[in-house]
Design a protein around this motif. Sequence first.
Motif, mmCIF file in Angstrom:
data_model
loop_
_atom_site.group_PDB
_atom_site.id
_atom_site.type_symbol
_atom_site.label_atom_id
_atom_site.label_comp_id
_atom_site.label_asym_id
_atom_site.label_seq_id
_atom_site.Cartn_x
_atom_site.Cartn_y
_atom_site.Cartn_z
ATOM 1 N N GLN A 150 35.531 3.725 -32.751
ATOM 2 C CA GLN A 150 36.838 3.501 -33.375
ATOM 3 C C GLN A 150 37.271 4.740 -34.161
ATOM 4 N N ILE A 151 36.349 5.409 -34.798
ATOM 5 C CA ILE A 151 36.676 6.656 -35.512
ATOM 6 C C ILE A 151 37.240 7.671 -34.519
ATOM 7 N N ILE A 152 36.586 7.812 -33.385
ATOM 8 C CA ILE A 152 37.027 8.773 -32.370
ATOM 9 C C ILE A 152 38.415 8.406 -31.852
ATOM 10 N N LEU A 153 38.641 7.136 -31.598
ATOM 11 C CA LEU A 153 39.945 6.688 -31.088
ATOM 12 C C LEU A 153 41.063 6.841 -32.109
ATOM 13 N N GLN A 154 40.783 6.472 -33.336
ATOM 14 C CA GLN A 154 41.839 6.382 -34.340
ATOM 15 C C GLN A 154 42.005 7.644 -35.182
ATOM 16 N N TYR A 155 40.962 8.441 -35.306
ATOM 17 C CA TYR A 155 40.997 9.554 -36.249
ATOM 18 C C TYR A 155 40.674 10.901 -35.600
ATOM 19 N N SER A 156 41.205 11.140 -34.425
ATOM 20 C CA SER A 156 40.938 12.403 -33.729
ATOM 21 C C SER A 156 41.995 13.473 -33.960
ATOM 22 N N ASP A 157 42.882 13.269 -34.920
ATOM 23 C CA ASP A 157 43.881 14.310 -35.193
ATOM 24 C C ASP A 157 43.321 15.318 -36.201
ATOM 25 N N GLY A 158 44.051 16.347 -36.467
ATOM 26 C CA GLY A 158 43.578 17.430 -37.325
ATOM 27 C C GLY A 158 43.153 17.003 -38.718
ATOM 28 N N ARG A 159 43.837 16.022 -39.276
ATOM 29 C CA ARG A 159 43.549 15.592 -40.649
ATOM 30 C C ARG A 159 42.141 15.000 -40.775
ATOM 31 N N TYR A 160 41.697 14.307 -39.742
ATOM 32 C CA TYR A 160 40.416 13.594 -39.794
ATOM 33 C C TYR A 160 39.401 14.139 -38.784
ATOM 34 N N ASP A 161 39.680 15.281 -38.204
ATOM 35 C CA ASP A 161 38.872 15.774 -37.086
ATOM 36 C C ASP A 161 37.388 15.889 -37.419
ATOM 37 N N SER A 162 37.047 16.234 -38.648
ATOM 38 C CA SER A 162 35.624 16.383 -38.978
ATOM 39 C C SER A 162 34.882 15.048 -38.834
ATOM 40 N N TRP A 163 35.545 13.934 -39.195
ATOM 41 C CA TRP A 163 34.890 12.626 -39.047
ATOM 42 C C TRP A 163 34.786 12.237 -37.586
ATOM 43 N N SER A 164 35.779 12.585 -36.810
ATOM 44 C CA SER A 164 35.727 12.324 -35.378
ATOM 45 C C SER A 164 34.569 13.099 -34.745
ATOM 46 N N GLN A 165 34.409 14.350 -35.138
ATOM 47 C CA GLN A 165 33.304 15.161 -34.618
ATOM 48 C C GLN A 165 31.951 14.595 -35.040
ATOM 49 N N LYS A 166 31.835 14.153 -36.294
ATOM 50 C CA LYS A 166 30.586 13.546 -36.766
ATOM 51 C C LYS A 166 30.269 12.285 -35.970
ATOM 52 N N ALA A 167 31.296 11.489 -35.688
ATOM 53 C CA ALA A 167 31.093 10.267 -34.910
ATOM 54 C C ALA A 167 30.621 10.613 -33.499
ATOM 55 N N LYS A 168 31.228 11.625 -32.878
ATOM 56 C CA LYS A 168 30.818 12.046 -31.537
ATOM 57 C C LYS A 168 29.368 12.529 -31.550
ATOM 58 N N THR A 169 29.007 13.297 -32.553
ATOM 59 C CA THR A 169 27.639 13.797 -32.670
ATOM 60 C C THR A 169 26.654 12.643 -32.820
ATOM 61 N N GLU A 170 26.999 11.711 -33.681
ATOM 62 C CA GLU A 170 26.119 10.554 -33.909
ATOM 63 C C GLU A 170 25.968 9.719 -32.640
ATOM 64 N N LEU A 171 27.067 9.523 -31.933
ATOM 65 C CA LEU A 171 27.016 8.763 -30.671
ATOM 66 C C LEU A 171 26.137 9.472 -29.643
ATOM 67 N N SER A 172 26.267 10.794 -29.555
ATOM 68 C CA SER A 172 25.513 11.533 -28.533
ATOM 69 C C SER A 172 23.999 11.502 -28.803
ATOM 70 N N LYS A 173 23.595 11.462 -30.051
ATOM 71 C CA LYS A 173 22.153 11.467 -30.318
ATOM 72 C C LYS A 173 21.554 10.077 -30.469
ATOM 73 N N SER A 174 22.374 9.080 -30.793
ATOM 74 C CA SER A 174 21.808 7.767 -31.068
ATOM 75 C C SER A 174 22.123 6.693 -30.042
ATOM 76 N N TYR A 175 23.221 6.829 -29.350
ATOM 77 C CA TYR A 175 23.678 5.693 -28.541
ATOM 78 C C TYR A 175 23.827 6.015 -27.055
ATOM 79 N N ASN A 176 23.282 7.110 -26.602
ATOM 80 C CA ASN A 176 23.348 7.447 -25.166
ATOM 81 C C ASN A 176 21.979 7.436 -24.547
#
Length: 176
Positions: A150-176
């Motif tokens: 949901q973070i990636i879907l809702q907060y992928s714009d410039g203002r929140y991009d760091s949280w979107s990147q953190k979510a992607k990183t967390e997903l890649s190491k924990s949920y794949n």
Amino acid sequence: MNKYTILIIIGLFSLAGVGLTVWAEESVTEENPETIPATVTAKPVAGKIDLAELGELLESGQARAVAARLSGNMDRISRKNLPAALLMLGKAQLQAGEGDRKMLIRAGLNLMWVYAEFPLSRQAPEALFNAAEVNRKLGQSVAAELALRQIILQYSDGRYDSWSQKAKTELSKSYN
């Protein structure tokens, strides 16, 4: 907080195996949702709550003290500062809640309150990221993954991009 918001919070935490019983056993009402107590008893503090000071205490590892101070004084927080205060309370409860399921549930509810009630605040993606951690600690990996997505879907714009990147990183190491 309106009825719709409460249903969102309950719905999201139903994924984590948390139901309406949490609300009932903690005597939380729609009119007074901030009565979710911390494990540590808090006494009301005279004057203004200094969030910067509490942030320093949290960073120094005094999570239980921060949770107690905030949970006992949420009525002193202005609506403008409420997202930051709820985020700090949720993070403090998350840190203090290791091995304490009730404390983790309280953390999750406070973090989801930020996301549900203040979705456009700068604290919302961080709250959702921490709510994912709560779900992970509660053994609810599906709910944690959904929060990160949901973070990636809702907060992928410039203002929140760091949280979107953190979510992607967390997903890649924990949920794949």
